[in-house]
Design an enzyme around this catalytic site. Structure first.
Site, short mmCIF file in Angstrom:
data_model
loop_
_atom_site.label_atom_id
_atom_site.label_comp_id
_atom_site.label_asym_id
_atom_site.label_seq_id
_atom_site.Cartn_x
_atom_site.Cartn_y
_atom_site.Cartn_z
N ASP A 95 -42.22 -4.91 -12.85
CA ASP A 95 -41.52 -5.30 -11.64
C ASP A 95 -42.17 -6.61 -11.18
OD1 ASP A 95 -40.58 -5.74 -9.09
OD2 ASP A 95 -40.64 -3.64 -8.50
N GLU A 188 -50.96 -0.72 -3.30
CA GLU A 188 -49.52 -0.78 -3.47
C GLU A 188 -49.04 0.65 -3.32
OE1 GLU A 188 -46.44 -0.03 -4.21
OE2 GLU A 188 -46.42 -0.58 -6.33
N GLU A 197 -43.41 10.01 -1.11
CA GLU A 197 -44.71 10.28 -1.71
C GLU A 197 -45.86 10.07 -0.74
OE1 GLU A 197 -45.11 8.17 -5.33
OE2 GLU A 197 -43.76 9.51 -6.36
N HIS A 337 -38.18 -2.28 -8.68
CA HIS A 337 -38.10 -0.90 -9.19
C HIS A 337 -37.85 0.09 -8.05
CE1 HIS A 337 -42.31 -0.56 -7.91
NE2 HIS A 337 -42.13 0.74 -7.96
#
Length: 397
Positions: A95, A188, A197, A337
């Site tokens: 990405d 990240e 998540e 992504h």
């Protein structure tokens, strides 16, 4: 998750928000161009609220693990296991928008990193740690919970940075750092819909425990947006499909299909309304609880059309840099992504130019599995051709 019609892979990272009110200019880097070059892009980092929590990338985690005898793993264990596989890291590294933006932030702002101690939260392959080491960091602690930590150690050694980068395998909440404080936290952590998540809380935990006063968190701002799209073809394919499956009525599955947000790329030509800023989060200041929120919205139609879904996307900003840098995951920007998150509506709305869908979006961690996100959408349209008022629930898992 298939590609949508006319997917906008080739769109450069340009402003997707010309219809917002802007208080600030942000330079969104086009990662493929020279590191010095940036494309001017107006963005809406309005000083609005502070926003969600999420994590690295989303992956399809194994949900049904009952076939494994004596399996006492929790969903969190599977979350970390899923990051043990190189395929997920390959997708993230490829990405270019994501990885090149981080590289540019680090290489073009060496003054931030020179002789500083850096903590890389959720280091994965260690790519961000390697960037920091190359930019002159005194030491980098790369923390990774999955088995990828073993690979990261090898990668660090193979590239001659073992004296600068220490890879620590374990959960941020459980490990001990060899130092009392760090100058910079880089991570990240963003997931689908920004918050899926829920790795943001891990970053905030690290910030509160180890970051020096006036330390730097990278990135430090994220903003979540909402817009509305026409999507008849795809809604038929993904939702209405269940009405007649080889001659049989399976419409009971429609309810489930509607509840699961679809992560996919949206063609900018499908956008019917303005884009609304739902929430901005300042990662350097926010509290963990700020990631659960309810935000009002008003989406005004820019043409007569049908609306089948609302779409959420996010922007990420690094405001401590020499020049403001960031990227957008919106439909008018170059595809990442993360793609976009599509929330299908039960009804097809017929909207006329100038009419508005008004409502609120509530976002919260799932009580049973904090990595999952519960979304409650309330919306109403009081138009000439369509009047509707409804509440829908979604689960990202």
């Amino acid at each position: 998750m298939g590609r949508r019609k006319n997917s906008n892979d080739n769109n450069m990272n340009q402003s997707s928000h010309s219809h917002h009110s802007h208080n600030s200019k942000i330079r969104f880097e086009d990662p493929e161009e020279e590191e010095e070059e940036t494309t001017q892009c107006s963005n809406n980092l309005d000083e609005s609220m502070c926003d969600p929590e999420c994590s690295d990338k989303a992956i399809d985690e194994p949900n049904d693990v009952s076939f494994m005898d004596g399996d006492d793993k929790t969903s969190a264990d599977y979350y970390f296991d899923s990051y043990s596989h190189f395929g997920i890291h390959e997708e993230m590294l490829k990405d270019v928008v994501r990885t090149k933006t981080y590289q540019n932030v680090i290489y073009q702002n060496k003054f931030l990193f020179k002789d500083k101690v850096v903590l890389d939260v959720g280091a994965g392959t260690g790519i961000l740690s390697l960037f920091c080491a190359k930019a002159g960091a005194a030491h980098v602690y790369a923390v990774e919970c999955s088995h990828m930590a073993d690979m990261a150690k090898e990668i660090v050694e193979a590239n001659g940075f073992s004296n600068v980068i220490t890879v620590l395998k374990g959960k941020i909440e459980e490990i001990d750092l060899p130092v009392a404080k760090v100058d910079i936290i880089i991570s990240e952590w963003m997931g689908y819909f920004l918050l899926f998540e829920n790795m943001l809380n891990t970053v905030l935990h690290a910030r509160d425990k180890w970051l020096v006063e006036d330390g730097v968190v990278l990135p430090d701002k994220t903003s979540l947006y909402l817009t509305a799209i026409e999507d008849a073809e795809y809604k038929d394919d993904k939702i209405e499909f269940w009405n007649n499956v080889y001659g049989f009525d399976m419409s009971c599955i429609k309810k489930q299909a509607l509840m699961e947000p679809l992560v996919d790329t949206v063609d900018q030509n499908q956008i019917v309304t303005n884009c609304q800023l739902l929430k901005t989060m300042d990662i350097s200041k926010m509290a963990p609880g700020d990631a659960s929120f309810t935000a009002p919205f008003k989406l005004v139609a820019e043409r007569d059309d049908y609306i089948h879904a609302l779409v959420a996307y996010f922007d990420v900003s690094f405001t401590k840099c020499h020049k403001l840098t960031g990227f957008s995951t919106g439909p008018r920007s170059r595809v990442t992504h993360w793609k976009q998150t599509v929330l299908y509506l039960e009804d097809v709305l017929t909207i006329c130019e100038g009419e508005a869908i008004v409502g609120s979006l509530a976002v919260a961690q799932n009580k049973k599995n904090p990595r999952d996100v519960d979304i409650m959408l309330k919306y109403s349209l009081n138009g000439r051709r369509c009047m509707v008022s409804k509440t829908q629930h979604y689960k990202m898992r």
